[in-house]
Enzyme design. Structure first.
Site, short mmCIF file in Angstrom:
data_model
loop_
_atom_site.label_atom_id
_atom_site.label_comp_id
_atom_site.label_asym_id
_atom_site.label_seq_id
_atom_site.Cartn_x
_atom_site.Cartn_y
_atom_site.Cartn_z
N ASP A 15 0.86 -1.07 -0.11
CA ASP A 15 -0.03 -0.07 -0.09
C ASP A 15 0.99 1.31 -0.05
O ASP A 15 1.70 1.44 1.09
CB ASP A 15 -0.81 -0.01 1.31
CG ASP A 15 -1.77 1.10 1.40
OD1 ASP A 15 -1.71 2.03 0.56
OD2 ASP A 15 -2.45 1.30 2.66
N SER B 245 -3.57 13.30 -15.18
CA SER B 245 -4.88 12.78 -15.83
C SER B 245 -5.48 14.42 -16.24
O SER B 245 -5.35 15.33 -15.92
CB SER B 245 -5.92 12.35 -14.83
OG SER B 245 -7.22 12.28 -15.73
N TYR C 98 -10.81 13.31 -7.63
CA TYR C 98 -9.93 12.62 -8.28
C TYR C 98 -8.97 13.65 -9.01
O TYR C 98 -7.70 13.49 -9.06
CB TYR C 98 -10.52 11.77 -9.35
CG TYR C 98 -9.68 11.32 -10.42
CD1 TYR C 98 -8.68 10.15 -10.05
CD2 TYR C 98 -9.80 11.29 -11.63
CE1 TYR C 98 -7.86 9.47 -11.05
CE2 TYR C 98 -8.90 10.71 -12.58
CZ TYR C 98 -8.01 9.84 -12.31
OH TYR C 98 -7.08 9.43 -13.34
N LYS D 143 -4.90 14.90 -8.85
CA LYS D 143 -3.96 15.12 -9.97
C LYS D 143 -3.37 16.43 -9.92
O LYS D 143 -2.10 16.52 -10.14
CB LYS D 143 -4.73 14.76 -11.27
CG LYS D 143 -5.20 13.04 -11.17
CD LYS D 143 -4.03 12.40 -11.49
CE LYS D 143 -4.49 10.89 -11.33
NZ LYS D 143 -3.39 9.96 -11.47
N ARG E 173 -16.15 11.44 -27.34
CA ARG E 173 -15.03 12.34 -26.67
C ARG E 173 -13.67 11.80 -26.89
O ARG E 173 -12.77 12.48 -27.30
CB ARG E 173 -15.48 12.44 -25.25
CG ARG E 173 -14.33 12.98 -24.44
CD ARG E 173 -14.92 13.25 -22.91
NE ARG E 173 -13.88 13.64 -21.95
CZ ARG E 173 -13.06 12.64 -21.51
NH1 ARG E 173 -13.14 11.36 -21.56
NH2 ARG E 173 -12.14 13.26 -20.72
#
Ligand code: 15L
Length: 269
Positions: A52, A112, A137, A141, A175
């Site tokens: 982890d 991203s 999220y 990033k 897209r």
């Protein structure tokens, strides 16, 4: 011939990690692969460490005797703040800090498009615009891109943040005719990010040579990135199998697509 002694790939069991596990094998004598999920059996040139990345002690061990890191580990979609905080924010801090402590020279980060998801597609933004995340999220990033900048400015640890569009076997919707990055082009871009002698801190967009583009990807020229694939090859079948989009839908106006139109994830989880 291998250029590196050891490259570490985090998130090695994921979609893109699995691509790099194969495609980067020629670059290093040893690939050290890590993921929280099972990675199967090790090939002779591989070291597998299931762990982890939210746990600093484990990441300190992981990054020992490593020349460069390709950091893809973490949650790849929207999730609860606690989960994003642990895996993406703390996990990435651990990776950068452990790289500094262990003298690792370069990190290639799988960022991203969701770090800039709220820019309109027509704006044709470049790599230098301020972040406009479209999700928790995307916020993570944006944080990790800034983490990379900080570690370069203060400690000289080089980074390339690749703002990946949509990297799948083939584009799956309209897209992606603009955001698609083939697996081959992704592997080639990461190879360039590792191999170019100097990158400093660099942000590039991870897309193929698609006729339709949302982003000015001039910075990728620094890498000598030469994409070979083009989503245009799929336009006919995608347009035939998907409805004509509503031009007033935020998912159609903004780069981040459905992430921009979705509600706040915490409301329903
Ligand atoms: C991402 O960041 C995701 O990891 C991927 O699954 C896709 O949703 C992609 O963005 C995209 O925007 O298409």
């Amino acid at each position: 011939m291998a250029t590196f002694k050891r490259i570490l790939i985090t998130g090695a069991a994921g979609r893109l990690g699995s691509v790099l596990r194969k495609e980067l094998a020629h670059l290093a004598e040893t690939l050290r692969l890590t993921d929280i999920a099972d990675m199967g059996d090790a090939a002779p040139h591989e070291e597998l460490v299931q762990c982890d990345i939210g746990d600093m002690n484990q990441v300190l061990e992981l990054t020992r005797d490593v020349d460069a890191v390709v950091h893809l580990g973490g949650i790849p979609l929207e999730n609860t703040f606690e989960n994003i905080l642990h895996a993406n924010i703390r996990g990435s801090y651990n990776v950068y800090e452990a790289c500094r402590l262990n003298g690792v020279k370069r990190v290639v980060y799988g960022s991203s498009n969701h770090a800039i998801g709220f820019y309109e597609r027509d704006a044709m933004i470049d790599s230098f615009v301020p972040h406009r995340p479209d999700s928790l999220y995307g916020l993570s990033k944006a944080f990790v891109e800034d983490l990379g900048r900080y570690y370069f400015d203060k400690f000289g640890l080089e980074s390339v943040a690749i703002r990946i569009g949509s990297s799948f076997e083939a584009p799956a919707d309209r897209r992606m005719l603009a955001t698609w990055m083939s697996f081959g082009d992704f592997a080639h871009m990461v190879d360039r990010c590792l191999s170019v002698p100097r990158v400093g801190f660099l942000v590039v967009y991870g897309v193929s040579d698609n006729n339709e583009q949302f982003w000015n990807n001039q910075q990728a020229g620094i890498l000598g990135y030469r994409p070979r694939d083009n989503a245009e090859d799929y336009r006919g079948e995608i347009e035939a199998s998907t409805p004509v989009p509503d031009p007033t839908d935020p998912a159609v106006i903004y780069c981040g697509g459905s992430f921009t139109a979705a509600g706040h994830y915490e409301d329903n989880h």
